[in-house]
Scaffold this active site. Structure first.
Site, short mmCIF file in Angstrom:
data_model
loop_
_atom_site.label_atom_id
_atom_site.label_comp_id
_atom_site.label_asym_id
_atom_site.label_seq_id
_atom_site.Cartn_x
_atom_site.Cartn_y
_atom_site.Cartn_z
N HIS A 17 0.84 -1.20 0.00
CA HIS A 17 0.00 0.00 0.00
C HIS A 17 0.88 1.25 0.00
CE1 HIS A 17 -2.67 2.97 2.27
NE2 HIS A 17 -3.28 2.76 1.12
N HIS A 59 -0.74 11.42 -2.01
CA HIS A 59 -2.04 11.03 -1.43
C HIS A 59 -2.91 12.21 -1.02
CE1 HIS A 59 -4.88 9.74 1.71
NE2 HIS A 59 -4.94 8.61 1.03
N GLU A 130 -3.99 4.07 -8.21
CA GLU A 130 -5.21 4.72 -7.71
C GLU A 130 -5.24 6.18 -8.18
OE1 GLU A 130 -6.11 4.79 -3.46
OE2 GLU A 130 -7.67 6.28 -3.88
O1 G3P Z 1 -6.42 1.65 -2.88
C1 G3P Z 1 -6.71 1.36 -1.58
C2 G3P Z 1 -6.37 2.48 -0.63
O2 G3P Z 1 -5.19 3.08 -1.04
C3 G3P Z 1 -7.46 3.50 -0.55
O3 G3P Z 1 -7.29 4.43 0.44
O4 G3P Z 1 -6.73 6.67 1.24
O5 G3P Z 1 -5.01 4.90 1.29
O6 G3P Z 1 -5.71 5.90 -0.87
P1 G3P Z 1 -6.12 5.52 0.52
MG MG Z 2 -4.55 4.69 -2.26
#
Ligand code: G3P
Ligand code: MG
Length: 261
Positions: A17, A59, A130
């Site tokens: 992640h 992010h 993402e």
């Molecule tokens: O893609 C899963 C996760 O990354 C979504 O939440 O806020 O960490 O981008 P965030």
């Molecule tokens: Mg994410």
């Protein structure tokens, strides 16, 4: 509307992640390398546009938390973003005390998508990209990101997975890269998941790990889709989710999770 996946997607059991957010500063090349070193073959990261429209890994809407700078990403040109150290504030939360080793490193700057692709190819990693737009820029962010990925990503490599909470971005991805898999992001399983998955021709549904219910997983999987959960960092919780039928655990701590979990 009923849903029939256009193609099936084989997700890995474990996916890093933001690279490997607990092991190195998130959304940096150092983080992607840390994920690879921990043994995963896939990494998730977030893509946002700078003020002058350059896709970078980032992010938050604002620069503060990860770089210490003030202002919004949407107001910062790439030349400025490039000077920022994305290791700001990294480390203490996880008790790994690794931050000293990252401060000022070249691979801890905010990376462009372009240099990230080179890193991924070098490490033989598949990305879950993402689309993380500044509000109001979902379609533009998706368009720029996908066009650049299409130009850079080799046809003979497994294609990137494109995911987003902003479903408008998935519509753009469907138009510009119809043959690449898409992942629908939500917190709870949406009531209208069948219609949404069909509309955006998605291959996978990604849910918050704490809000993932076994009956939903069973239905989504029975319809032919893959299910991923974010962001699970405890091994026991991860095992319970796999027992519920989840295909893929997206984690800050890929070092804790063997692919054989
Ligand atoms: O893609 C899963 C996760 O990354 C979504 O939440 O806020 O960490 O981008 P965030
Ligand atoms: Mg994410």
């Amino acid at each position: 509307m009923t849903s029939t996946p256009a193609f099936s997607l084989r997700l890995p059991r474990i996916m890093g992640h933001r690279g490997a957010k607990a092991l190195a500063p998130e959304n940096t090349l150092a983080s992607i390398k840390a994920a690879a070193e921990a043994g995963v073959r896939w990494v998730e990261f977030d893509v946002m546009l700078t003020a002058d429209g350059v896709p970078v890994l980032f992010h938050d809407e604002t620069l503060k938390r990860t770089t210490g700078a003030s202002g919004a990403m949407a107001a910062a040109p790439f030349a400025q973003v490039r000077t920022l150290d994305a290791s700001h504030g990294f480390g203490s939360k996880y008790g790994l005390r690794a931050e000293r080793g990252f401060r000022g490193r070249a691979d801890c700057r905010v990376p462009s998508l372009e240099e990230t692709v080179a890193c991924l190819l070098d490490l033989n990693l598949t990305p879950n990209v993402e689309i993380k737009p500044t509000p109001g820029l979902a379609e533009k962010t998706a368009e720029v990101t996908i066009k650049q990925l299409r130009a850079l990503w080799p046809d003979d490599r497994p294609p990137p997975l494109i995911s987003s909470f902003q479903w408008d971005a998935l519509a753009v991805a469907k138009d510009l890269a119809p043959g690449w898999p898409r992942g629908l992001l939500a917190e709870d399983c949406p009531q209208d998941w069948r219609a949404a998955m069909a509309t955006y021709d998605c291959a996978s549904l990604h849910l918050h790990w704490r809000r993932t219910r076994k009956p939903d997983v069973a239905q989504v999987k029975a319809a032919g889709y893959a299910v991923a959960v974010y962001t699970v960092n405890g091994v026991r919780a991860g095992r319970r989710l796999l027992d519920k039928g989840v295909d893929c655990l997206i984690t800050d701590r890929p070092d804790r999770f063997p692919e054989s979990l």
